[in-house]
Scaffold this motif. Structure first.
Motif, PDB file in Angstrom:
ATOM      1  N   MET A   1       0.839  -1.190   0.000  1.00  0.00           N
ATOM      2  CA  MET A   1       0.000   0.000   0.000  1.00  0.00           C
ATOM      3  C   MET A   1       0.879   1.247   0.000  1.00  0.00           C
ATOM      4  N   ASN A   2       0.257   2.372  -0.339  1.00  0.00           N
ATOM      5  CA  ASN A   2       0.986   3.632  -0.319  1.00  0.00           C
ATOM      6  C   ASN A   2       1.320   3.987   1.123  1.00  0.00           C
ATOM      7  N   ARG A   3       2.602   3.919   1.456  1.00  0.00           N
ATOM      8  CA  ARG A   3       3.048   4.138   2.835  1.00  0.00           C
ATOM      9  C   ARG A   3       3.377   5.613   3.034  1.00  0.00           C
ATOM     10  N   VAL A   4       2.657   6.265   3.966  1.00  0.00           N
ATOM     11  CA  VAL A   4       2.864   7.685   4.233  1.00  0.00           C
ATOM     12  C   VAL A   4       3.549   7.832   5.582  1.00  0.00           C
ATOM     13  N   GLN A   5       4.746   8.445   5.573  1.00  0.00           N
ATOM     14  CA  GLN A   5       5.529   8.608   6.792  1.00  0.00           C
ATOM     15  C   GLN A   5       5.528  10.080   7.197  1.00  0.00           C
ATOM     16  N   LEU A   6       5.105  10.353   8.431  1.00  0.00           N
ATOM     17  CA  LEU A   6       5.119  11.723   8.922  1.00  0.00           C
ATOM     18  C   LEU A   6       6.525  12.125   9.343  1.00  0.00           C
ATOM     19  N   THR A   7       7.144  11.295  10.163  1.00  0.00           N
ATOM     20  CA  THR A   7       8.548  11.415  10.541  1.00  0.00           C
ATOM     21  C   THR A   7       9.083   9.985  10.622  1.00  0.00           C
ATOM     22  N   LYS A   8      10.344   9.817  10.905  1.00  0.00           N
ATOM     23  CA  LYS A   8      10.904   8.478  10.995  1.00  0.00           C
ATOM     24  C   LYS A   8      10.192   7.690  12.098  1.00  0.00           C
ATOM     25  N   GLY A   9       9.571   6.578  11.706  1.00  0.00           N
ATOM     26  CA  GLY A   9       8.886   5.729  12.667  1.00  0.00           C
ATOM     27  C   GLY A   9       7.464   6.140  12.974  1.00  0.00           C
ATOM     28  N   VAL A  10       6.939   7.193  12.337  1.00  0.00           N
ATOM     29  CA  VAL A  10       5.558   7.634  12.561  1.00  0.00           C
ATOM     30  C   VAL A  10       4.837   7.637  11.213  1.00  0.00           C
ATOM     31  N   TYR A  11       3.743   6.881  11.131  1.00  0.00           N
ATOM     32  CA  TYR A  11       3.077   6.651   9.850  1.00  0.00           C
ATOM     33  C   TYR A  11       1.596   7.020   9.915  1.00  0.00           C
TER      34      TYR A  11
END
Length: 393
Positions: free
Chosen positions: A1-11
């Motif tokens: 799936m389209n993986r959306v990362q806000l910051t490293k380790g936060v999705y």
């Protein structure tokens, strides 16, 4: 799936409901999102769930990152079903997860879903160590519901704000700066007007607590994540929470045979002649939640209706009932309308305006079709009302 990362380790692991057009009376022509966030640290934490029909999508997005069975905590910032509806389904896949929430949240969740989980009740100042990061909890009672709270991830400086700072808008881009800012701010204002306006005094009290935090991201439970325009949305909430208004008059009406519409147009002419911005909406053609967005910052509201069965027309009745619940503070208001053999709409309107907490000014009722002298009275009513708007700053 389209993986959306806000910051490293936060999705971002939420769902986008492109097809929803009504959010319990709030028209959502752009759809709705149910935002959920996953923090992967030494401990794994899910922030909020989604609406029940999207439980499968939430689990699929989580599985693309981690095994759901490894999740240690599920934070429920708010128990309303658009945020918690999927909880019973997803908890079957998270056997070791503690559910973190306020006492009011626990009471409501148990009553609503008739289930017991491994609950951990939190209050102001409590925190949760996840490893490299710590999650801190900020109860915001009645910033929408009694159980409402926000969660703050200290190292990455992310505020998971739940309903605060939200918008009902669907997009494939998850951040404010990736979208057209005027569109996002419009939807944020509409959201505030239709969801949070009754709680503006509490919003004003909560804002200083939020503004004390260093914030790099505001991740609400609806709409896009604020990253590039955080000062702008904080300034808007400060404006809306304070009840400050602009030199604007919203005129909302409905008409049976056209006389009330004639009145509305000449009242608008008077408002404009006084130098005040006027906005005109016929409610049989307008969405009341969009009209309330305009009412949010307006200083004056004028509502008109033909008389039907000694009362107001159904579209105006629905508007006034909706407005009464939202209690738009600090507004001047007036009523007008045409009638046949007997009136009644104006008195009913004025009563509901008072119940909504507005300051009622003299209105105008006209029998049958307005003649030239009565048209002049409509113009004068608009002009005089606008003058009061200008003098009420």
């Amino acid at each position: 799936m389209n993986r959306v990362q806000l910051t490293k380790g936060v999705y971002y692991v939420g769902a986008v409901d492109w097809n929803l057009r009504d959010f319990h009376g709030y028209a959502t022509p752009g759809g709705v999102t149910y935002n959920s966030y996953l923090i992967v640290d030494e401990k794994i934490c899910l922030i909020d769930a989604v609406k029940a029909p999207f439980a499968g999508e939430l689990l699929a997005r989580i599985r693309d990152i981690v095994d759901p069975a490894k999740i240690d905590y599920v934070v429920v910032n708010h128990i309303e079903p658009d945020h918690s509806g999927a909880l019973p389904a997803i908890m079957e896949h998270m056997p070791q997860a503690k559910v973190i929430l306020t006492q009011q949240g626990k009471d409501g969740l148990v009553k609503h879903y008739q289930k017991q989980y491994d609950f951990q009740v939190v209050k102001e100042g409590d925190s949760l160590a996840l490893g490299n990061q710590t999650l801190r909890f900020i109860p915001l009672p009645m910033v929408h519901w009694p159980d409402s709270m926000a969660s703050y991830l200290d190292k990455d400086q992310i505020l998971f704000s739940n309903d605060a700072f939200g918008q009902h808008i669907c997009t494939t881009k998850r951040f404010d700066g990736e979208n057209n800012l005027p569109d996002v701010l419009y939807e944020a204002a509409k959201y505030y007007a239709n969801i949070l306006m009754p709680f503006s005094k509490l919003v004003a009290k909560a804002l200083p607590k939020i503004k004390e935090l260093p914030i790099k991201l505001i991740a609400p439970s609806h709409g896009v994540v604020w990253r590039d325009h955080i000062p702008e949305i904080l300034a808007k909430y400060e404006l809306w929470g304070s009840g400050k208004t602009r030199d604007t008059v919203v005129i909302a009406y409905d008409t049976m045979w056209g006389s009330t519409e004639t009145m509305a147009r000449y009242i608008l002419e008077g408002v404009a002649a006084a130098g005040v911005n006027g906005k005109l909406y016929r409610m049989s053609l307008s969405d009341r939640s969009s009209v309330l967005k305009e009412v949010l910052e307006a200083r004056g509201v004028i509502v008109g209706s033909s008389t039907l069965n000694n009362g107001m027309l159904p579209n105006i009745g629905a508007l006034m009932l909706y407005m009464k619940g939202l209690r738009p503070a600090g507004k001047l208001a007036a009523a007008f309308g045409a009638y046949g053999w007997a009136g009644g709409a104006q008195a009913a309107l004025e009563e509901m305006m008072q119940q909504a907490g507005m300051q009622v000014e003299p209105g105008l009722a006209i029998k049958w079709i307005p003649d030239p002298a009565e048209i002049q009275r409509c113009y004068q009513m608009g002009y005089d009302f606008a003058q009061k708007v200008l003098n009420s700053k």
